[in-house]
Structures are given as C-alpha cells and as structure tokens.
Design a protein around this motif. Structure first.
Motif, short mmCIF file in Angstrom:
data_model
loop_
_atom_site.label_atom_id
_atom_site.label_comp_id
_atom_site.label_asym_id
_atom_site.label_seq_id
_atom_site.Cartn_x
_atom_site.Cartn_y
_atom_site.Cartn_z
N PRO A 38 4.95 -68.66 51.02
CA PRO A 38 5.53 -68.89 49.69
C PRO A 38 7.06 -68.95 49.69
N VAL A 39 7.61 -69.82 50.51
CA VAL A 39 9.07 -69.92 50.65
C VAL A 39 9.51 -71.33 50.30
N ALA A 40 10.35 -71.46 49.27
CA ALA A 40 10.91 -72.75 48.85
C ALA A 40 12.30 -72.88 49.45
N ALA A 41 12.47 -73.84 50.32
CA ALA A 41 13.75 -74.05 50.99
C ALA A 41 14.47 -75.23 50.34
N LEU A 42 15.64 -74.99 49.74
CA LEU A 42 16.37 -76.01 48.99
C LEU A 42 17.54 -76.57 49.79
N PHE A 43 17.59 -77.89 49.85
CA PHE A 43 18.68 -78.63 50.47
C PHE A 43 19.30 -79.52 49.39
N THR A 44 20.50 -80.00 49.61
CA THR A 44 21.12 -80.93 48.67
C THR A 44 21.40 -82.25 49.35
N PHE A 45 21.53 -83.31 48.51
CA PHE A 45 21.86 -84.63 49.02
C PHE A 45 22.62 -85.39 47.94
N ASP A 46 23.30 -86.46 48.35
CA ASP A 46 24.04 -87.31 47.41
C ASP A 46 23.59 -88.77 47.46
N ASP A 47 23.00 -89.18 48.58
CA ASP A 47 22.75 -90.60 48.81
C ASP A 47 21.27 -90.85 49.09
N GLU A 48 20.72 -91.90 48.46
CA GLU A 48 19.30 -92.21 48.63
C GLU A 48 18.97 -92.53 50.08
N ASP A 49 19.76 -93.35 50.71
CA ASP A 49 19.47 -93.72 52.10
C ASP A 49 19.49 -92.50 53.01
N ASP A 50 20.44 -91.61 52.75
CA ASP A 50 20.55 -90.41 53.57
C ASP A 50 19.32 -89.52 53.41
N VAL A 51 18.87 -89.29 52.19
CA VAL A 51 17.74 -88.38 52.00
C VAL A 51 16.45 -88.98 52.54
#
Length: 486
Positions: free
Chosen positions: A392-405
């Motif tokens: 039960p671990v939610a790991a959050l990352f961030t992104f800015d660009d569609e191609d990158d994600v």
C-alpha cells in the motif's frame, strides 16, 4: 484460535479423478492467517507421484470431455456461477482468513470470479469454424476448432478465487481437462471452488487439484513429460521465465500473465476528483498486492501539490486491521517476506530523497500489517521504479512534458497496464496508443473485466485471458481439405 466452521467445511486433500485422496507421501502443509500469523489448518502437500496420478486422470478423461456437447459444458459453468453467488459470504470469509483482504473486497472478488463462469458459459456454445472453396476450386476447406488437450493451470495467492475461475472457465468451455496448482498460501479458496464445480456436475478427471509446497518438483515433470499440452500461469516474471523454458522441451502452448510496473499519469487538465479516486482504486485494490497496481504515479507539476494533498488525506483516513473486523479498509500483507520487501523499498526511496507524507512505519503487534503510505518527490533512480511494490505505497513523481512522461512510463521491462487522467480526448487517445502496455485505463483506475481481454506485452506475459479471445487460448484450429472432384 478456534477454527471457523467455514474452514472446517472445506476439503483438505487433493482432488484427483473425482476423489479426494491424501498426498501419496501423506505429507501436509499449513495454511496461515496473515492477520494473526496463526495456522488455520493443514492441507495435503502433493509430490511428483501425485502429479503423475493427476496427469493420468486428466489424460484419460480428455477424449470423452472433448466430445461433450457444448451446451452441457455451458450448463455446468452456469450452475457453478449460481452456486458461487449463493455462497458469497462463506467464500469471502475463506479468502479473508487465508490471504487477508477485507471482507468487502472479498465479496467483490466472489462476484468477479463468478462472472468468468457466466461469461464462458456463454462462449462455450459459440465455438465456430469455417467452410470455403479453395481459390482454384479443387478443394473444400473445412475448419474445425478443437480443445488443445490437458492443461496445467497455476494460480497466484492475491486473487485466489478469481484467478481460478478465469482459467477454469475457458478450459471447461473449450473442452479441456485440467490440473490446477494453487499458490501454497491460499489453497482453501481453490479447494472450495473445486467442490462447487463437482456439485455443478463437472465429471471426474476433468479438474484435478494439487496443493503443494514443492512447486518445482510437481510442475517441472508435468511440463517436460509431454502429456500437458497447455500451460496457463499467473505470477511473477521471474517464475514465468523458468516455466517458459521448461515448456520449450515439449513445445507446450503457453499463456503467461506476469508482473507489472504500472504507470499512472495525471495531466494538468485532469479532473482531480476522478484522478484521486482512480489512483486510490489502482493503488489500493487488494492492499496494493496486484499486478495491475499503480506502481509509479506521475503528476504534472501544475497540479502535483494539490493532488498529493488530496491523495494523502484519503490514504491517511483508511482503517488498517484484520479483514474480518467491521470497518477495515486495509488488511495485512500476505506474509513477512512481502512486508519486508515493502519496508526495504520505502527506506531506499527515503534514503534517496523521497518525503513521507503519511505512513511509512511498521506498526507494532501481530500480523503482517503495513500502513497506507504516500511518498512525494520520489527520485527516478529509486528501487521501487524498477521493482513491483506489491503493497500500500503510493510513489509520486512529477513531470512537465508529455513526451518525457511517456518515455519514462515506457522505460521498463514490463508492460501490463497503465492509467491516464486527462479531459483532452485527443491526448487520451494519443498517449494511450503510445504507452507500451496491453491495457490502458482512461480516467479510471479499474480495467479488469471478464468481458475484456486481460494481458500485457514485453515481459508482462503472453496471451490474453477473458473477453472473446479468452477461449481462443484453449482451442486449436484443424483444417480438413476435401477434394471437390473438379
């Protein structure tokens, strides 16, 4: 602890040729309750000799079972569907006791499991073929669909009832006999299901069940011996690779539903209510112990802070406890090794700079419990980015660009499922087509459905289960060439 009546009522022996014999070596193995770390009961522990007996039974039953009318096979599945639903409470309690999921989730699994029998009851009478004249006019082409033959079905512990029906349903519908090996942690659900199928009229020898703690000793001789013509396995990629190699010796037809590393992508235009709801479903179904669980949650920087706050509030509000207790949202993990893995992955992420927003500490007391946990600012080199968390671990990352994600989401050996949240239909379709997974949830955290083809690409497996193609995995084409006399 006192053994609940539902446990007492379940057969504890093997099931071979319509009978319930003990293991030939008279060995047994314990079945434990992960909420209390106590033993519920003992069941038969099969060995290679038992596997040989089961294969003999399945092989002898195959010709008559293949010749059974499709409607008869359909009616057996229909009756089993009804019996499953009639016994929802007993089956749900059984699952909760042996693998930990809360009763509400267990009831949902019974309904999900039963639906596979209803679906394949309907598919059993729709097996078709073809008839045509060859282009040169010299032959008539008659195409038949026939059962592939005796099958080996191997099911996991996380959805012990539904994974059984998802494999048994199409095999019964197609006219295949079976040997079923359930996970050693959760044999009781399978044994109860076997009793229901027998009650529904499944003939002796069609379904044979081997509960065992010696998977390698039981499975390898079956796959290498030449009598098994089909393997259907759900489990880890590591074990799947081993089984695939063993199948090569006798060219066994193979379906593999293996591990996952699901990305969940939240774009800046997403409906955050829908995104948080979807993330809760994709992450917390079965305490996160699912191959479809959202392993990596990528959130656009424009909404990352708000999404994290909403998700953290939802996760922190969940009640952790014994799945049989009223109000429990999150039960125990399957065993100590599973919890230790979650602990290691969280510590690694924190050591690399991740921030704990809620949870992250092992509670005191008995049972294999771990609290719902949210990690923010997770670095992309954390071990959990390349390892199934199964907790039960939610790991959050961030992104800015569609191609990158999209590139980061695809940067994995697995390709089972992914999730996309956006209000932009063009973007949803574009990203969905680019993601290298067998399934994509668009603005939903739940993709599993008996009427849809379930499966992945890359090292997440081979073949599909469910949907109209599910029965195809258990059928062979045969072509008869008949001269026209021209």
């Amino acid at each position: 602890m006192t053994t609940p009546p539902v446990i007492t009522a379940v057969p504890k022996n093997l099931h071979i040729n319509g009978t319930w014999p003990p293991a030939t070596a008279h060995r047994t193995m314990p079945v434990d309750n992960p909420a209390t770390n106590t033993t519920l009961c003992h069941v038969a522990d099969a060995g290679p000799d038992d596997a040989a007996l089961a294969l003999t039974a399945a092989t002898r039953a195959q010709p008559a079972w293949a010749a059974t009318a499709p409607r008869e096979r359909s009616e057996i599945l229909r009756r089993a569907h009804e019996l499953l639903l009639d016994r929802t409470e007993d089956l749900a309690l059984l699952m909760t006791l042996e693998m930990g999921k809360p009763l509400a989730e267990a009831r949902g699994e019974v309904a999900y499991a039963a639906e596979f029998f209803r679906w394949f009851a309907e598919e059993a009478v729709r097996i078709d073929g073809g008839y045509a004249t060859s282009p040169d006019g010299r032959n008539r082409h008659l195409v038949l669909r026939q059962p592939v033959g005796p099958c080996l079905l191997i099911t996991p512990w996380n959805f012990p009832l539904a994974m059984g029906t998802r494999k048994i349903g199409p095999a019964v519908a197609a006219g295949c006999t079976m040997i079923l090996k359930p996970a050693p942690q959760t044999p009781l659900s399978t044994l109860a299901l076997t009793g229901i199928l027998t009650e529904a009229g499944l003939p002796p020898g069609v379904l044979n069940v081997l509960t065992t703690s010696d998977a390698a000793g039981v499975v390898e001789p079956l796959l290498r011996g030449g009598g098994i013509r089909k393997l259907s396995f759900t489990g880890s990629t590591q074990v799947g690779r081993i089984l695939l190699a063993q199948c090569a010796d006798t060219v066994v037809r193979t379906s593999l539903e293996l591990g996952g590393n699901a990305p969940l992508i939240v774009f800046e235009d997403a409906d955050l209510d829908a995104a948080v709801n979807g993330a809760m479903v994709a992450k917390m179904r079965n305490m996160g112990e699912a191959c479809t669980a959202a392993n990596r949650i990528y959130v656009h920087t424009a909404v990352a802070e708000e999404f994290a706050a909403r998700l953290t509030a939802r996760m922190a509000a969940l009640n952790v406890g014994d799945g049989t207790a009223p109000g429990t949202d999150v039960g125990p993990l399957i065993d100590g090794a599973g919890r230790d893995k979650v602990v290691r992955l969280v510590r690694d992420a924190v050591g690399r700079g991740a921030k704990i927003l809620t949870g992250g500490e092992v509670p005191e007391g008995e049972g294999n419990f771990y609290p719902p946990t949210v990690l923010a600012q997770v670095p992309r080199d954390a071990d959990l980015t390349t390892t199934e968390i199964f907790g039960p671990v939610a790991a959050l990352f961030t992104f800015d660009d569609e191609d990158d994600v999209v590139q980061v989401a695809n940067d994995t050996e697995w390709g089972l499922v992914s999730y996309v949240f956006t209000r932009d239909l063009d973007r949803a379709l574009r990203v969905g087509e680019r993601l290298e997974t067998g399934m994509v949830g668009i603005n939903t955290g739940l993709v599993s459905n008996p009427a849809a083809p379930f499966g992945g690409v890359k090292q997440s497996g081979l073949g599909r289960e469910g949907g109209r193609v599910g029965i195809e995995e258990f059928l062979e084409y045969k072509y008869l060439a008949i001269p026209t006399g021209a």
